[in-house]
Enzyme design. Structure first.
Site, PDB file in Angstrom:
ATOM      1  N   ILE A 244       0.890  -1.164   0.000  1.00  0.00           N
ATOM      2  CA  ILE A 244       0.000   0.000   0.000  1.00  0.00           C
ATOM      3  C   ILE A 244       0.926   1.211   0.000  1.00  0.00           C
ATOM      4  O   ILE A 244       1.577   1.505   1.000  1.00  0.00           O
ATOM      5  CB  ILE A 244      -0.922   0.019   1.228  1.00  0.00           C
ATOM      6  N   PRO A 245       1.032   1.925  -1.127  1.00  0.00           N
ATOM      7  CA  PRO A 245       2.132   2.877  -1.326  1.00  0.00           C
ATOM      8  C   PRO A 245       1.947   4.232  -0.659  1.00  0.00           C
ATOM      9  O   PRO A 245       1.841   5.264  -1.336  1.00  0.00           O
ATOM     10  CB  PRO A 245       2.187   3.006  -2.859  1.00  0.00           C
ATOM     11  N   CYS A 246       1.963   4.253   0.670  1.00  0.00           N
ATOM     12  CA  CYS A 246       1.859   5.529   1.372  1.00  0.00           C
ATOM     13  C   CYS A 246       3.087   6.402   1.112  1.00  0.00           C
ATOM     14  O   CYS A 246       3.041   7.613   1.328  1.00  0.00           O
ATOM     15  CB  CYS A 246       1.653   5.306   2.865  1.00  0.00           C
ATOM     16  N   HIS A 247       4.182   5.781   0.626  1.00  0.00           N
ATOM     17  CA  HIS A 247       5.382   6.571   0.320  1.00  0.00           C
ATOM     18  C   HIS A 247       5.161   7.511  -0.861  1.00  0.00           C
ATOM     19  O   HIS A 247       5.954   8.425  -1.081  1.00  0.00           O
ATOM     20  CB  HIS A 247       6.558   5.628   0.018  1.00  0.00           C
ATOM     21  N   ARG A 248       4.089   7.326  -1.628  1.00  0.00           N
ATOM     22  CA  ARG A 248       3.821   8.169  -2.791  1.00  0.00           C
ATOM     23  C   ARG A 248       3.019   9.416  -2.449  1.00  0.00           C
ATOM     24  O   ARG A 248       2.632  10.165  -3.334  1.00  0.00           O
ATOM     25  CB  ARG A 248       3.068   7.362  -3.864  1.00  0.00           C
TER      26      ARG A 248
END
Length: 281
Positions: A244-248
Site C-alpha cells: 500500500i504505497p503511502c510513500h507516494r
C-alpha cells in the site's frame, strides 16, 4: 537476496541521506562516493546497477522539481492511468489487490481468535516483517531485526496467536519485493482499520508507480476536501509498507515529508520507482 546486494542498498540509502542533507550544495559524485567509503568509479557502477540510472540522473528524480512536475500531471493521470489500462506498465497495479476490513469484533479485541502466520524477509529497501491471516496480508513493516519486527506486529494484534510460517498469501505479496511480476495472483489484504482509514488505503493503491499525490488530493478523491489532516493520520497508520504505497504521498509544497519507516527510505523508494517507470517508457 545476496549479502552484497543488501550492503549496496545500505550504501545507497546513506548516499541519499547525504544528498538530502546537502541538496542546496549539489554535491559532486566524488563527495557522495567518499561519504559511503567507495571510489567514485565503484560508487557510480553499483548505484547505476541498483537504480537503473546514474547518480546524477537519480538526483534529478528525487529533486523537488521532479516532484512538482509529477504533481502537475497528477490531475489527469491519477485515476485514468489506473482505470484505462495505462497502469499495465506500472507493475504493482498489474496485480489485483483486494481489501477486506476486519470485523468490528476483530478490530475491538486486538486480534483475539485470529491466527497469524509471520516471517522475516529481505527486500531491496531493507528487511521486512510480513504477516498474514487466513484472509490475507495483515501487516508488512520494515524492521532492523526479527525481534523488533515481531514486537511491532504483536503490538498491533496483542491478543492473536502467532506461528512462524511462510504461507502462499505471503509468497504472493513478496513477489512484489523480489521484482517477480510474472505471477498475477490475487493479493488479498485483511486490515485492521476504521472505514475511513480503509478508504484512504484503497485510494493509495490507485496512485500509479512513479507518480505522487498529496494529502489534499486524496481528501478530494474521497469527497472530503477539508480532511487533509485526517487523511494524513490515516496514511501514517498504513499497516502494509510498500504494497500500500503511502510513500507516494507528499506535501502540497513538494516536500517529500516524513515516513513511518524513515525519510531516507521514502526518498529511495520514490526515486527508484521513478527510475523504473522512466525505463519502461
Amino acid at each position: 537476496m545476496k549479502d552484497q546486494e543488501i550492503t549496496n542498498y545500505s550504501r545507497i540509502e546513506d548516499a541519499i541521506g547525504y544528498i538530502r542533507d546537502n541538496f542546496k550544495n549539489q554535491p559532486a559524485l566524488d563527495d557522495i562516493a567518499e561519504k559511503v567509503n567507495l571510489s567514485p568509479f565503484h560508487f557510480q557502477r553499483i548505484f547505476t546497477d541498483w537504480a537503473g540510472v546514474s547518480p546524477k540522473k537519480f538526483l534529478q528524480y528525487i529533486s523537488l522539481d521532479h516532484a512538482k512536475k509529477m504533481l502537475a500531471n497528477q490531475a489527469t493521470l491519477f485515476d485514468t492511468a489506473f482505470e484505462t489500462g495505462l497502469s499495465g506498465t506500472s507493475r504493482l497495479h498489474d496485480l489485483f489487490v483486494n481489501i477486506e476490513g476486519m470485523t468490528p469484533g476483530e478490530y475491538k479485541n486486538g486480534g483475539e481468535n485470529l491466527s497469524i502466520n509471520y516471517s522475516y524477509a529481505e527486500s531491496l529497501f531493507g528487511n521486512i516483517m510480513v504477516a498474514s491471516t487466513e484472509k490475507g496480508i495483515c501487516h508488512i513493516a520494515f524492521a532492523n531485526n526479527e525481534a523488533e519486527g515481531l514486537t511491532a506486529l504483536k503490538r498491533a494484534f496483542p491478543n492473536a496467536s502467532y506461528q512462524p510460517m511462510v504461507d502462499l498469501i505471503q509468497q504472493n505479496a513478496l513477489y512484489v519485493f523480489k521484482h517477480d511480476w510474472s505471477k498475477p495472483e490475487e493479493i488479498k489484504l485483511h486490515l485492521k482499520g476504521t472505514d475511513f482509514q480503509i478508504k484512504v488505503w484503497e485510494t493509495l493503491l490507485k496512485i500509479p508507480t512513479g507518480k505522487l499525490s498529496t494529502y489534499g488530493n486524496i481528501a478530494g478523491k474521497l469527497n472530503h476536501p477539508s480532511a487533509s489532516r485526517a487523511v494524513g493520520t490515516a496514511v501514517g497508520a498504513n499497516p502494509v509498507a510498500f504494497l500500500i504505497p503511502c510513500h507516494r504521498v507528499i506535501q502540497s509544497s513538494g516536500q517529500f515529508g516524513q515516513y513511518h519507516w524513515g525519510s531516507n527510505r521514502k526518498t529511495a523508494i520514490i526515486g527508484w520507482e521513478a527510475a523504473q517507470s522512466e525505463a519502461l517508457n
